[in-house]
Design a protein around this motif. Structure first.
Motif, short mmCIF file in Angstrom:
data_model
loop_
_atom_site.label_atom_id
_atom_site.label_comp_id
_atom_site.label_asym_id
_atom_site.label_seq_id
_atom_site.Cartn_x
_atom_site.Cartn_y
_atom_site.Cartn_z
N ILE A 83 0.87 -1.18 0.00
CA ILE A 83 0.00 0.00 0.00
C ILE A 83 0.91 1.23 0.00
O ILE A 83 2.05 1.16 0.43
CB ILE A 83 -0.97 0.01 1.20
CG1 ILE A 83 -0.21 -0.05 2.53
CG2 ILE A 83 -1.95 -1.14 1.11
CD1 ILE A 83 -1.10 0.06 3.76
N PHE A 96 -9.24 2.87 -0.28
CA PHE A 96 -8.60 2.44 -1.52
C PHE A 96 -9.65 2.48 -2.63
O PHE A 96 -10.68 1.84 -2.52
CB PHE A 96 -8.05 1.02 -1.37
CG PHE A 96 -7.05 0.85 -0.27
CD1 PHE A 96 -5.73 1.25 -0.45
CD2 PHE A 96 -7.43 0.30 0.95
CE1 PHE A 96 -4.80 1.09 0.57
CE2 PHE A 96 -6.50 0.14 1.98
CZ PHE A 96 -5.18 0.54 1.79
N ASP A 127 -11.23 2.01 -6.55
CA ASP A 127 -11.18 1.14 -7.75
C ASP A 127 -10.49 -0.19 -7.49
O ASP A 127 -9.70 -0.67 -8.30
CB ASP A 127 -10.48 1.87 -8.89
CG ASP A 127 -11.17 3.18 -9.27
OD1 ASP A 127 -12.41 3.20 -9.28
OD2 ASP A 127 -10.46 4.17 -9.55
N VAL A 128 -10.81 -0.81 -6.37
CA VAL A 128 -10.25 -2.13 -6.05
C VAL A 128 -11.05 -3.24 -6.74
O VAL A 128 -10.48 -4.23 -7.19
CB VAL A 128 -10.24 -2.35 -4.52
CG1 VAL A 128 -9.74 -3.75 -4.19
CG2 VAL A 128 -9.39 -1.30 -3.83
N HIS A 151 -7.10 -10.60 -0.89
CA HIS A 151 -6.64 -9.51 -1.76
C HIS A 151 -5.36 -8.89 -1.20
O HIS A 151 -5.28 -8.61 0.01
CB HIS A 151 -7.72 -8.44 -1.90
CG HIS A 151 -7.52 -7.54 -3.07
ND1 HIS A 151 -6.51 -6.60 -3.12
CD2 HIS A 151 -8.18 -7.45 -4.26
CE1 HIS A 151 -6.57 -5.95 -4.26
NE2 HIS A 151 -7.57 -6.44 -4.98
N ILE A 198 -4.11 -5.96 -1.26
CA ILE A 198 -4.25 -4.64 -0.63
C ILE A 198 -4.71 -4.79 0.82
O ILE A 198 -4.13 -4.19 1.73
CB ILE A 198 -5.21 -3.75 -1.43
CG1 ILE A 198 -4.53 -3.27 -2.71
CG2 ILE A 198 -5.67 -2.55 -0.59
CD1 ILE A 198 -5.41 -2.39 -3.59
N TRP A 212 -16.16 -3.27 1.79
CA TRP A 212 -16.14 -3.40 0.33
C TRP A 212 -17.42 -2.79 -0.22
O TRP A 212 -18.51 -3.33 -0.04
CB TRP A 212 -16.01 -4.87 -0.06
CG TRP A 212 -14.71 -5.48 0.37
CD1 TRP A 212 -14.32 -5.79 1.63
CD2 TRP A 212 -13.61 -5.81 -0.47
NE1 TRP A 212 -13.04 -6.30 1.64
CE2 TRP A 212 -12.58 -6.33 0.35
CE3 TRP A 212 -13.38 -5.74 -1.85
CZ2 TRP A 212 -11.36 -6.77 -0.15
CZ3 TRP A 212 -12.17 -6.17 -2.36
CH2 TRP A 212 -11.18 -6.68 -1.51
N SER A 241 -14.83 0.77 -4.33
CA SER A 241 -13.78 1.17 -3.39
C SER A 241 -13.81 0.29 -2.16
O SER A 241 -14.81 -0.39 -1.87
CB SER A 241 -13.96 2.64 -2.98
OG SER A 241 -13.90 3.50 -4.09
#
Length: 258
Positions: free
Chosen positions: A21, A37, A39-40, A95, A97, A149, A197
């Motif tokens: 990150i 974060f 556009d994950v 994930h 991130i 999420w 996001s």
């Protein structure tokens, strides 16, 4: 191998590193206690996650969310035990991130607490300010994280989560200093963002949902991690289905503690 060695291998397998990150995100997690974060979730996965939310909620009816009951469940469309309910959820807890962010906060081996769905109905959703982890509040001893999420655009009028920036560093819980933890805190801000996001925060930060004042959905999936010595909200060993176990890698099993 010891947990620390296994955790290192898990992180490497999923491409998660200390620098997975950005410096800005690390700074926000350290100082503010939260970050977003963008556009994950890619468009195809996002649509699959939305469709699955609606399908599961319709199929489960009055039992939706029953694996992790909470007060006011009739005011919120809830889902729980999502690890067992489709491969579409696997990347949520693997994930890179979120793994990188979780390790930055917890700083030692961790596991999944739970993976749930949440959508406050219009006119509902207000929560008390609280911390997810009720253990030590010593600075630098963070034990838990939470990721939201976003399946929908989240704004101040449709039930955005409120947080008190920097409160993850306080030795106090909200109830120690507030007369009524349902009230607005003078320093609170709303975590907003566009669909796709992921908001990520230290579990010790003072936070809570707010009332959905709109007629729009505010669907999110919650994925939380905690240090391995702590309890899970959803006991993955107790709930794990044979078909789920069959598709899991060794690294995923470690994250689920199964």
């Amino acid at each position: 191998m010891h947990d620390a060695q296994i955790m290192k291998s898990v992180m490497e397998t999923y491409g998660a590193t200390h620098k997975g990150i950005t410096e800005q995100h690390r700074h926000e997690l350290d100082v503010l206690g939260y970050t977003v974060f963008e556009d994950v979730i890619d468009p195809i996965w996002l649509e699959n996650l939305r469709t699955t939310f609606e399908t599961l909620y319709k199929q489960e009816g009055s039992n939706a969310g029953s694996e992790a009951p909470t007060p006011g469940s009739d005011q919120v469309r809830r889902l729980a035990d999502l690890v067992n309910k489709g491969k579409v959820f696997d990347l949520i807890y693997t994930h890179p991130i979120v793994l990188s962010a979780a390790y930055h906060v917890i700083k030692k081996p961790f596991k999944l607490v739970s993976l749930n769905g949440h959508d406050p109905k219009p006119g509902f959703g207000q929560q008390a300010l609280h911390s997810d982890f009720q253990g030590s509040r010593l600075a630098g001893a963070s034990q838990q994280t939470n990721a939201l999420w976003m399946l929908d655009d989240i704004a101040e009028d449709n039930g955005a989560t409120r947080v008190v920036p920097g409160s993850h560093l306080s030795p106090h819980f909200p109830q120690d200093l507030m007369e009524n933890v349902m009230n607005k805190h003078p320093d609170e801000v709303y975590i907003t963002g566009s669909a796709g996001s992921v908001a990520f925060f230290n579990g010790q930060i003072w936070h809570g949902g707010t009332t959905n004042l709109s007629n729009r959905t505010r669907r999110v999936y919650h994925s939380a991690f905690t240090a391995r010595e702590n309890q899970q909200q959803t006991d993955q060993r107790a709930y794990l289905r044979p078909e789920t176990r069959a598709r899991l890698t060794n690294e995923a099993r470690f994250l689920l503690d199964v």
